[in-house]
Design a protein around this motif. Structure first.
Motif, short mmCIF file in Angstrom:
data_model
loop_
_atom_site.label_atom_id
_atom_site.label_comp_id
_atom_site.label_asym_id
_atom_site.label_seq_id
_atom_site.Cartn_x
_atom_site.Cartn_y
_atom_site.Cartn_z
N ALA A 134 8.66 7.86 -5.30
CA ALA A 134 8.14 8.84 -4.32
C ALA A 134 6.81 8.36 -3.75
O ALA A 134 6.55 8.52 -2.55
CB ALA A 134 7.99 10.20 -4.98
N LEU A 135 5.99 7.72 -4.59
CA LEU A 135 4.72 7.16 -4.10
C LEU A 135 5.00 6.16 -2.97
O LEU A 135 4.33 6.19 -1.93
CB LEU A 135 3.96 6.49 -5.26
N CYS A 182 7.51 6.09 -0.95
CA CYS A 182 7.92 6.86 0.25
C CYS A 182 6.71 7.51 0.92
O CYS A 182 6.64 7.58 2.15
CB CYS A 182 8.93 7.95 -0.13
N ILE A 183 5.76 7.99 0.10
CA ILE A 183 4.58 8.66 0.68
C ILE A 183 3.68 7.65 1.39
O ILE A 183 3.18 7.92 2.49
CB ILE A 183 3.79 9.42 -0.42
N ILE A 184 3.49 6.47 0.79
CA ILE A 184 2.65 5.45 1.46
C ILE A 184 3.30 5.08 2.80
O ILE A 184 2.63 5.00 3.83
CB ILE A 184 2.45 4.19 0.59
N PHE A 185 4.63 4.89 2.77
CA PHE A 185 5.35 4.57 4.02
C PHE A 185 5.07 5.65 5.07
O PHE A 185 4.76 5.36 6.22
CB PHE A 185 6.85 4.47 3.71
N ARG A 186 5.16 6.89 4.64
CA ARG A 186 4.97 8.03 5.55
C ARG A 186 3.54 8.08 6.10
O ARG A 186 3.33 8.29 7.30
CB ARG A 186 5.29 9.31 4.77
N MET A 187 2.56 7.84 5.22
CA MET A 187 1.16 7.92 5.67
C MET A 187 0.85 6.81 6.65
O MET A 187 0.10 7.01 7.60
CB MET A 187 0.20 7.81 4.46
N ILE A 188 1.45 5.65 6.43
CA ILE A 188 1.07 4.49 7.24
C ILE A 188 1.85 4.39 8.55
O ILE A 188 1.32 3.94 9.57
CB ILE A 188 1.19 3.20 6.37
N THR A 189 3.10 4.85 8.53
CA THR A 189 3.93 4.72 9.74
C THR A 189 4.09 6.05 10.48
O THR A 189 4.48 6.07 11.64
CB THR A 189 5.36 4.23 9.40
N GLY A 190 3.83 7.16 9.76
CA GLY A 190 4.07 8.47 10.38
C GLY A 190 5.54 8.86 10.34
O GLY A 190 5.93 9.90 10.88
N ARG A 191 6.37 8.01 9.70
CA ARG A 191 7.81 8.32 9.62
C ARG A 191 8.27 8.35 8.16
O ARG A 191 7.60 7.80 7.28
CB ARG A 191 8.65 7.21 10.26
N PHE A 192 9.46 8.95 7.96
CA PHE A 192 10.07 8.88 6.63
C PHE A 192 10.64 7.47 6.43
O PHE A 192 11.16 6.88 7.39
CB PHE A 192 11.24 9.85 6.51
N ALA A 193 10.55 6.96 5.19
CA ALA A 193 11.21 5.69 4.90
C ALA A 193 12.73 5.88 5.03
O ALA A 193 13.43 5.04 5.61
CB ALA A 193 10.85 5.21 3.50
N PHE A 194 13.22 6.98 4.48
CA PHE A 194 14.66 7.27 4.50
C PHE A 194 14.87 8.62 5.15
O PHE A 194 14.40 9.64 4.64
CB PHE A 194 15.22 7.30 3.07
N LYS A 250 2.70 -3.19 3.13
CA LYS A 250 4.15 -3.43 3.17
C LYS A 250 4.63 -3.99 1.82
O LYS A 250 5.63 -3.53 1.25
CB LYS A 250 4.40 -4.46 4.28
N ASP A 251 3.88 -4.95 1.30
CA ASP A 251 4.24 -5.57 0.02
C ASP A 251 4.23 -4.52 -1.10
O ASP A 251 5.14 -4.48 -1.93
CB ASP A 251 3.25 -6.69 -0.30
N LEU A 252 3.21 -3.65 -1.09
CA LEU A 252 3.12 -2.62 -2.13
C LEU A 252 4.32 -1.67 -2.03
O LEU A 252 4.97 -1.36 -3.04
CB LEU A 252 1.80 -1.84 -1.98
N ILE A 253 4.64 -1.23 -0.82
CA ILE A 253 5.78 -0.31 -0.64
C ILE A 253 7.06 -1.00 -1.14
O ILE A 253 7.86 -0.39 -1.87
CB ILE A 253 5.91 0.11 0.84
N GLN A 254 7.22 -2.28 -0.78
CA GLN A 254 8.44 -3.00 -1.20
C GLN A 254 8.52 -3.12 -2.72
O GLN A 254 9.62 -3.15 -3.28
CB GLN A 254 8.46 -4.40 -0.57
N LYS A 255 7.36 -3.16 -3.38
CA LYS A 255 7.37 -3.30 -4.85
C LYS A 255 7.57 -1.94 -5.54
O LYS A 255 7.82 -1.88 -6.74
CB LYS A 255 6.08 -3.95 -5.33
N PRO A 308 -3.13 -6.19 -4.24
CA PRO A 308 -4.07 -6.61 -3.18
C PRO A 308 -4.37 -5.51 -2.14
O PRO A 308 -5.48 -5.47 -1.60
CB PRO A 308 -3.34 -7.78 -2.50
N PHE A 309 -3.44 -4.59 -1.89
CA PHE A 309 -3.72 -3.52 -0.92
C PHE A 309 -4.90 -2.66 -1.40
O PHE A 309 -5.62 -2.06 -0.59
CB PHE A 309 -2.47 -2.65 -0.72
N LEU A 310 -5.09 -2.61 -2.74
CA LEU A 310 -6.09 -1.69 -3.30
C LEU A 310 -7.33 -2.42 -3.81
O LEU A 310 -8.15 -1.83 -4.52
CB LEU A 310 -5.43 -0.88 -4.44
#
Ligand code: ATP
Length: 315
Positions: A220-221, A223-235, A263-268, A296-298
Motif C-alpha cells: 500500500a505504501l 501505491c501511495i507514493i505512486f499516487r502522491m508523485i503522479t496524482g494517479r492511482f498505480a492500479f 520510481k526505483d523505490l515504488i518498483q521495490k 536513495p530516494f530518502l
C-alpha cells in the motif's frame, strides 16, 4: 444531527474507560470533561465530532459509533479491532492517532482521539493533484516511520491509503482508522483474511490467497507514493473487478518524468511476493526496514527530527 444538543449525554465515568491523560496532564480525562461540538465528518457507521476539554480547551476528535448499526451490519469486530489496535499502539508515536479515552452509553461507543485539523491527505491530493517531490519524500518517510512502529507493536494496518492519513495542525501525517487492522501473534506470519479493503491499494496476496501480513502495508505504501508523485492511482480499472485484475497482472506504468529514485523505490515495494518487498525482510537482511529507510530516494531525510522538522511546501 447539527450540534451537541442532539447527542446523548456522556455517561458517568464508571464505564469501562481507557483514560490515559494527555502527556503532562496529571488528572485522567473522563467522559464528562469533553464538550461535544461541530461534526467533523462521517464514516459508514460513525460520526466524528470536535470535542473540547471543558477546563483546558484541548481539542479532540470524538468518534461516535452507533451500536445498533454496528450490530445490524455485523461490524462489532471492526470497532473492537480499532480499539484493540489503538490501545496496543498507545501514545508511543507522533504519526499515529492516539486514543485518549473510550466509553459507551446505551446507544453509542465513543473514542476520544487526537484531532487532526487539516483533514485527510486524500483531500489534499484531490485539490493539488500531485505533491512536490520534497513533500512526497517527507511524507514517504513519515509513513515508513509510522508503519515501522505499528509493525513493531505487532499490528498490521491493512487499509493504508491517503483517506486514512490525516494532517495535523502543522501538516504532519497521522495514521488513523485501525478498524480493519489486525493485532498479530508475535510470529508476524501471513494470516488468512476475510477483509476486503479499498481496491486501488489492495495487495496481490489478498486477491490471490486471501492472506495479509505486515508486508501488505508496504504494498500500500508503494501505491501511495505512486499516487502522491503522479496524482494517479498505480492500479485503477473501470470497475473494482478490473482494478483487481490489474493488480494481479501487475499492470501499471509510470508517466513520463517521474524521479528515478522514487520510481526505483515504488518498483521495490510493488513486488508480488510479499517477502521480497523492500522493508519486509528480517532485521539484518538486505531488504529489512533499515534498507527501506536507507533507500536513495530518502537519503536526505533526517530521521531523528522527522516529526519536528517543518513539512516541505505541498505544491
Ligand atoms: P469509513 O468508516 O466508511 O471507512 P471513515 O474511516 O472516513 O469512513 P471515520 O473514521 O468515522 O470514518 O471518519 C469520518 C470522517 O471524520 C473522516 O472522513 C474525517 O474527515 C473525519 N475525521 C476522522 N478522524 C478525525 C480526526 N482524528 N481528526 C479530524 N477529523 C477526523
Amino acid at each position: 444531527i447539527e450540534d451537541e444538543q442532539d447527542l446523548p449525554r456522556p455517561p458517568p465515568p464508571d464505564f469501562q474507560a481507557n483514560n490515559r491523560p494527555k502527556s503532562g496532564s496529571k488528572t485522567p480525562l473522563t467522559p464528562n470533561d469533553v464538550h461535544y461540538g461541530k461534526t467533523l465528518g462521517e464514516g459508514s457507521f460513525s460520526r466524528v465530532v470536535l470535542g473540547t476539554h471543558r477546563r483546558t480547551g484541548q481539542q479532540y476528535a470524538v468518534k461516535i459509533i452507533d451500536k445498533n448499526y454496528l450490530i445490524r451490519m455485523k461490524k462489532k469486530e471492526t470497532a473492537l479491532a480499532e480499539k484493540n489496535a489503538l490501545v496496543q499502539l498507545g501514545a508511543g508515536h507522533p504519526g499515529i492517532v492516539r486514543l485518549y479515552l473510550s466509553y459507551q452509553d446505551a446507544y453509542s461507543l465513543y473514542f476520544v482521539l487526537d484531532y487532526a485539523p487539516n483533514g485527510e491527505l486524500q483531500t489534499l491530493l484531490t485539490r493539488l493533484g500531485s505533491l512536490c517531490l520534497p513533500c512526497v519524500r517527507h511524507y514517504t518517510a513519515q509513513i515508513i516511520d509510522a508503519i515501522d512502529y505499528v509493525h513493531q507493536k505487532h499490528v498490521i494496518h491493512r487499509d493504508l491509503k491517503p483517506e486514512n492519513l490525516l494532517l495535523d495542525e502543522d501538516f504532519r501525517l497521522k495514521l488513523t482508522d485501525f478498524g480493519t487492522s489486525k493485532v498479530l501473534d508475535p510470529s508476524g506470519e501471513q494470516r488468512k483474511s476475510t477483509f476486503v479493503g479499498t481496491p486501488q491499494y489492495m495487495c496481490p496476496e489478498l486477491l490471490e490467497s486471501s492472506t495479509t501480513g505486515p508486508s501488505s502495508d508496504l504494498w500500500a505504501l508503494g501505491c501511495i507514493i505512486f499516487r502522491m508523485i503522479t496524482g494517479r492511482f498505480a492500479f485503477n480499472g473501470l470497475s473494482d473487478y478490473l482494478t483487481m485484475q490489474k493488480i494481479k497482472q501487475m499492470d501499471y506504468s509510470f508517466p513520463e518524468g517521474v524521479d528515478g529514485h522514487a520510481k526505483d523505490l515504488i518498483q521495490k515495494l510493488l513486488v508480488p511476493n510479499p517477502s521480497e518487498r523492500l522493508g519486509a525482510g528480517t532485521s539484518g537482511s538486505n531488504n529489512d526496514i533499515q534498507a527501506l529507510r536507507s533507500h536513495p530516494f530518502l537519503v536526505s531525510i533526517k530521521w531523528d527530527t522527522l516529526w519536528t522538522d517543518e513539512v516541505p511546501a505541498r505544491e
